[in-house]
Design a protein around this motif. Structure first.
Motif, mmCIF file in Angstrom:
data_model
loop_
_atom_site.group_PDB
_atom_site.id
_atom_site.type_symbol
_atom_site.label_atom_id
_atom_site.label_comp_id
_atom_site.label_asym_id
_atom_site.label_seq_id
_atom_site.Cartn_x
_atom_site.Cartn_y
_atom_site.Cartn_z
ATOM 1 N N ILE A 211 117.530 -45.349 -0.955
ATOM 2 C CA ILE A 211 116.381 -44.470 -0.711
ATOM 3 C C ILE A 211 116.034 -44.460 0.777
ATOM 4 C CG2 ILE A 211 113.867 -44.295 -1.038
ATOM 5 C CD1 ILE A 211 114.382 -45.188 -3.981
ATOM 6 N N MET A 212 115.998 -45.662 1.369
ATOM 7 C CA MET A 212 115.632 -45.761 2.772
ATOM 8 C C MET A 212 116.664 -45.082 3.668
ATOM 9 S SD MET A 212 116.349 -47.355 5.811
ATOM 10 C CE MET A 212 117.460 -48.657 5.286
ATOM 11 N N ILE A 213 117.954 -45.344 3.390
ATOM 12 C CA ILE A 213 118.994 -44.815 4.284
ATOM 13 C C ILE A 213 119.039 -43.285 4.217
ATOM 14 C CG2 ILE A 213 121.178 -44.783 2.929
ATOM 15 C CD1 ILE A 213 120.687 -46.569 6.288
ATOM 16 N N GLU A 214 118.676 -42.727 3.068
ATOM 17 C CA GLU A 214 118.621 -41.268 2.939
ATOM 18 C C GLU A 214 117.463 -40.693 3.756
ATOM 19 O OE1 GLU A 214 118.331 -38.375 -0.812
ATOM 20 O OE2 GLU A 214 119.904 -39.898 -0.971
ATOM 21 N N ASP A 215 116.371 -41.442 3.836
ATOM 22 C CA ASP A 215 115.223 -41.011 4.657
ATOM 23 C C ASP A 215 115.521 -41.167 6.150
ATOM 24 O OD1 ASP A 215 113.531 -40.174 2.625
ATOM 25 O OD2 ASP A 215 112.569 -42.134 2.390
ATOM 26 N N ALA A 216 116.480 -42.035 6.469
ATOM 27 C CA ALA A 216 116.990 -42.214 7.841
ATOM 28 C C ALA A 216 115.942 -42.561 8.912
ATOM 29 C CB ALA A 216 117.785 -40.969 8.262
ATOM 30 N N PRO A 217 115.125 -43.596 8.671
ATOM 31 C CA PRO A 217 114.256 -44.052 9.758
ATOM 32 C C PRO A 217 115.033 -44.917 10.762
ATOM 33 C CG PRO A 217 113.904 -45.434 7.842
ATOM 34 C CD PRO A 217 114.896 -44.384 7.430
ATOM 35 N N VAL A 218 116.286 -45.232 10.406
ATOM 36 C CA VAL A 218 117.145 -46.003 11.308
ATOM 37 C C VAL A 218 118.530 -45.376 11.390
ATOM 38 C CG1 VAL A 218 116.114 -48.319 11.165
ATOM 39 C CG2 VAL A 218 117.728 -47.588 9.418
ATOM 40 N N ILE A 219 119.223 -45.713 12.482
ATOM 41 C CA ILE A 219 120.612 -45.319 12.666
ATOM 42 C C ILE A 219 121.395 -46.624 12.780
ATOM 43 C CG2 ILE A 219 122.220 -44.176 14.251
ATOM 44 C CD1 ILE A 219 119.557 -42.455 14.928
ATOM 45 N N PRO A 220 121.906 -47.144 11.663
ATOM 46 C CA PRO A 220 122.659 -48.401 11.732
ATOM 47 C C PRO A 220 123.923 -48.191 12.566
ATOM 48 C CG PRO A 220 122.107 -47.826 9.450
ATOM 49 C CD PRO A 220 121.856 -46.625 10.291
ATOM 50 N N LEU A 221 124.228 -49.131 13.444
ATOM 51 C CA LEU A 221 125.391 -49.017 14.329
ATOM 52 C C LEU A 221 126.549 -49.877 13.829
ATOM 53 C CD1 LEU A 221 123.440 -49.193 17.718
ATOM 54 C CD2 LEU A 221 124.302 -47.137 16.588
ATOM 55 N N TRP A 222 126.318 -51.195 13.729
ATOM 56 C CA TRP A 222 127.373 -52.066 13.203
ATOM 57 C C TRP A 222 126.780 -53.323 12.580
ATOM 58 C CZ3 TRP A 222 126.498 -52.053 18.529
ATOM 59 C CH2 TRP A 222 126.273 -53.280 19.146
ATOM 60 N N TYR A 223 127.574 -53.907 11.681
ATOM 61 C CA TYR A 223 127.256 -55.216 11.102
ATOM 62 C C TYR A 223 128.083 -56.220 11.893
ATOM 63 C CZ TYR A 223 126.382 -51.865 7.317
ATOM 64 O OH TYR A 223 125.984 -50.775 6.585
ATOM 65 N N ASP A 224 127.451 -57.276 12.332
ATOM 66 C CA ASP A 224 128.113 -58.206 13.245
ATOM 67 C C ASP A 224 129.185 -59.069 12.592
ATOM 68 O OD1 ASP A 224 127.933 -58.346 15.957
ATOM 69 O OD2 ASP A 224 125.920 -59.188 15.973
ATOM 70 N N LYS A 225 130.077 -59.530 13.460
ATOM 71 C CA LYS A 225 131.071 -60.537 13.074
ATOM 72 C C LYS A 225 130.967 -61.673 14.086
ATOM 73 C CE LYS A 225 134.718 -57.541 11.135
ATOM 74 N NZ LYS A 225 136.033 -56.945 11.443
ATOM 75 N N VAL A 226 131.378 -62.845 13.661
ATOM 76 C CA VAL A 226 131.382 -63.979 14.582
ATOM 77 C C VAL A 226 132.785 -64.586 14.594
ATOM 78 C CG1 VAL A 226 130.612 -65.671 12.846
ATOM 79 C CG2 VAL A 226 130.157 -66.089 15.267
ATOM 80 N N VAL A 227 133.218 -65.034 15.768
ATOM 81 C CA VAL A 227 134.538 -65.657 15.902
ATOM 82 C C VAL A 227 134.345 -67.163 16.079
ATOM 83 C CG1 VAL A 227 136.628 -65.813 17.310
ATOM 84 C CG2 VAL A 227 135.521 -63.602 16.980
#
Length: 236
Positions: A211-227
């Motif tokens: 529901i939230m992502i369809e309303d688009a109050p944010v623009i997610p860029l990436w989910y982090d990774k750690v090395v």
């Protein structure tokens, strides 16, 4: 390389009572969706992050949490034709009549912001990137004095509730920097809080994220990774 519970995003103030929002085309959901479809997260992560990160093409809840499911929560991907259609539907065909949108970021993320701005320009969305000090940006977002801003959210504890609390309307800023408010989202979030069965709770999280992502109050860029760098002779 492992998932790291952090999501990087651009936030959009969506409080319709705020004068900044009243004067901004970002008040229109279709414009926010057009921005989300208007740039290539895959390319951005490949070129600017050396593939250290997962393009955020699902919801706000990142890879690495047990409730994450990219099939259940479909987010945004690079689809310029969809962006163009959404802009036309919003009353800005080809970006005509759309004012320049100012994006505030810190210096560390300037290259990300510039990359997104360049790609959005191709579909008629003009974004002016402004670099500010971190302390100033935090103050402005906490006091709803910026319409479009860079943000990130690291898990305080490994549960999707921590991410979705960022959009719960009863929460102040922080964490609800966008001032997002949707009664359907709130109802699912509250239901999830009371649910003790994990599998049912995860489904409620996914429905709320959708529901939230369809309303688009944010623009997610990436989910982090750690090395993790470990000597080859270390075992166990």
């Amino acid at each position: 390389v492992n998932p790291y519970l952090n999501v990087e995003y651009f936030g959009i103030l969506v409080d319709s009572t705020n004068e900044l929002v009243k004067a901004s085309p970002l008040a229109l959901r279709k414009v926010r969706q057009a921005i989300n479809y208007g740039f290539d997260r895959q390319k951005m992560i490949l070129y600017l992050r050396n593939s250290l990160g997962t393009p955020a093409e699902s919801g706000f809840v990142p890879v690495g949490l047990p409730s994450f499911d990219s099939n259940a929560v479909r987010g945004y991907y690079f689809a310029p034709s969809k962006s163009m259609t959404l802009l036309t539907e919003a009353g800005f065909p080809g970006g005509n009549g759309l004012p320049v949108i100012k994006l505030l970021t810190i210096a560390l993320y300037a290259d990300m912001a510039d990359f997104v701005a360049r790609q959005l320009e191709d579909i008629g969305i003009r974004v002016q990137v402004e670099i500010v000090q971190k302390a100033l940006l935090l103050d402005m977002t906490a006091n709803s004095r910026v319409a479009f801003f860079r943000g990130s959210w690291i898990a305080d504890y490994p549960d999707a509730e921590n991410y979705l609390s960022v959009f719960y309307s009863r929460n102040p800023a922080p964490p609800n920097y966008t001032r997002y408010k949707n009664p359907r989202f709130d109802a699912l979030f509250e239901k999830a809080l009371a649910e003790v069965d994990d599998s049912i709770r995860y489904k409620l999280y996914q429905q709320a994220d959708k529901i939230m992502i369809e309303d688009a109050p944010v623009i997610p860029l990436w989910y982090d990774k750690v090395v993790w760098l470990i000597q080859p002779y270390i075992t166990g």
